[in-house]
Design a protein around this motif. Structure first.
Motif, mmCIF file in Angstrom:
data_model
loop_
_atom_site.group_PDB
_atom_site.id
_atom_site.type_symbol
_atom_site.label_atom_id
_atom_site.label_comp_id
_atom_site.label_asym_id
_atom_site.label_seq_id
_atom_site.Cartn_x
_atom_site.Cartn_y
_atom_site.Cartn_z
ATOM 1 N N TYR A 102 72.488 54.349 33.814
ATOM 2 C CA TYR A 102 71.289 55.097 34.194
ATOM 3 C C TYR A 102 70.993 54.921 35.687
ATOM 4 O O TYR A 102 70.731 55.886 36.400
ATOM 5 C CB TYR A 102 70.101 54.630 33.352
ATOM 6 C CG TYR A 102 68.780 55.173 33.816
ATOM 7 C CD1 TYR A 102 68.391 56.471 33.511
ATOM 8 C CD2 TYR A 102 67.905 54.392 34.574
ATOM 9 C CE1 TYR A 102 67.178 56.966 33.942
ATOM 10 C CE2 TYR A 102 66.693 54.880 35.008
ATOM 11 C CZ TYR A 102 66.336 56.172 34.693
ATOM 12 O OH TYR A 102 65.130 56.669 35.129
ATOM 13 N N GLY A 103 71.055 53.695 36.155
ATOM 14 C CA GLY A 103 70.791 53.427 37.561
ATOM 15 C C GLY A 103 71.777 54.137 38.472
ATOM 16 O O GLY A 103 71.402 54.676 39.521
ATOM 17 N N ARG A 104 73.040 54.160 38.083
ATOM 18 C CA ARG A 104 74.066 54.844 38.888
ATOM 19 C C ARG A 104 73.801 56.346 38.947
ATOM 20 O O ARG A 104 73.927 56.958 39.994
ATOM 21 C CB ARG A 104 75.464 54.605 38.321
ATOM 22 C CG ARG A 104 75.866 53.185 38.250
ATOM 23 C CD ARG A 104 76.080 52.580 39.599
ATOM 24 N NE ARG A 104 76.474 51.192 39.357
ATOM 25 C CZ ARG A 104 76.738 50.334 40.286
ATOM 26 N NH1 ARG A 104 76.642 50.680 41.531
ATOM 27 N NH2 ARG A 104 77.075 49.118 39.984
ATOM 28 N N ILE A 105 73.456 56.913 37.807
ATOM 29 C CA ILE A 105 73.174 58.348 37.776
ATOM 30 C C ILE A 105 71.967 58.667 38.646
ATOM 31 O O ILE A 105 71.986 59.608 39.440
ATOM 32 C CB ILE A 105 72.949 58.847 36.331
ATOM 33 C CG1 ILE A 105 74.250 58.760 35.541
ATOM 34 C CG2 ILE A 105 72.415 60.289 36.333
ATOM 35 C CD1 ILE A 105 74.082 58.980 34.047
ATOM 36 N N MET A 106 70.914 57.875 38.514
ATOM 37 C CA MET A 106 69.693 58.151 39.267
ATOM 38 C C MET A 106 69.899 57.981 40.769
ATOM 39 O O MET A 106 69.275 58.680 41.562
ATOM 40 C CB MET A 106 68.549 57.267 38.775
ATOM 41 C CG MET A 106 68.103 57.590 37.364
ATOM 42 S SD MET A 106 67.697 59.330 37.076
ATOM 43 C CE MET A 106 66.256 59.502 38.114
ATOM 44 N N SER A 107 70.776 57.092 41.179
ATOM 45 C CA SER A 107 70.965 56.885 42.608
ATOM 46 C C SER A 107 72.052 57.774 43.207
ATOM 47 O O SER A 107 71.959 58.157 44.370
ATOM 48 C CB SER A 107 71.266 55.421 42.916
ATOM 49 O OG SER A 107 72.510 55.046 42.383
#
Length: 150
Positions: free
Chosen positions: A38-43
């Motif tokens: 999730y963090g990778r997608i959001m960033s």
């Protein structure tokens, strides 16, 4: 007045910790499984997931979205495992747009799950601060502006 995190806020932050073994309840494990993809997608967008997460990690993140009651976000996340973004120029854009549109429900879904099933999450460590259970409850907000320290 100071800002005091709710119990739900503390649990959410704990899930993003790099410390292994933080939070062992089923809810904690789902949040931790979701955090990296999730963090990778959001960033960096959906393409970052295939570069930085294994298919198993992406599947576990999708399972976490299902656990939180977000089947559309779970389904979209599962699509990322097999998406051939290079074959269609606009596919990555469309997936990013869809993911960003659906993820807006994540915080509320987590807070609802925490309120409905607090036993799924490890207890918040006692730190002398009186905390509200979750910020979605009536009269809540993202934390309270006052606290009583024991």
């Amino acid at each position: 007045m100071m800002y005091v995190l709710t119990e739900a806020d503390v649990v959410w932050i704990r899930a993003w910790s790099d410390e292994p073994g933080t939070g062992t309840g089923v809810g904690d494990r789902h949040l931790q499984a979701m955090a990296k993809p999730y963090g990778r997608i959001m960033s960096s967008g959906v393409s970052a997931v295939s570069d930085t997460s294994s298919p198993e990690e992406v599947e576990l993140a999708a399972d976490a979205f299902d656990y939180l009651g977000l089947p559309d976000l779970a389904g979209l996340t599962r699509r990322l495992v097999n998406a051939d973004r290079e074959s269609e120029d606009n596919l990555e854009n469309a997936l990013n747009h869809a993911f960003y549109g659906l993820e807006g429900a994540l915080a509320g879904a987590f807070e609802r799950k925490y309120a409905e099933s607090p036993e799924d999450f490890d207890a918040v460590a006692a730190d002398g601060v009186v905390r509200q259970p979750g910020s979605w409850l009536p009269g809540g907000g993202q934390g309270k502006r006052s606290a009583r320290v024991n």
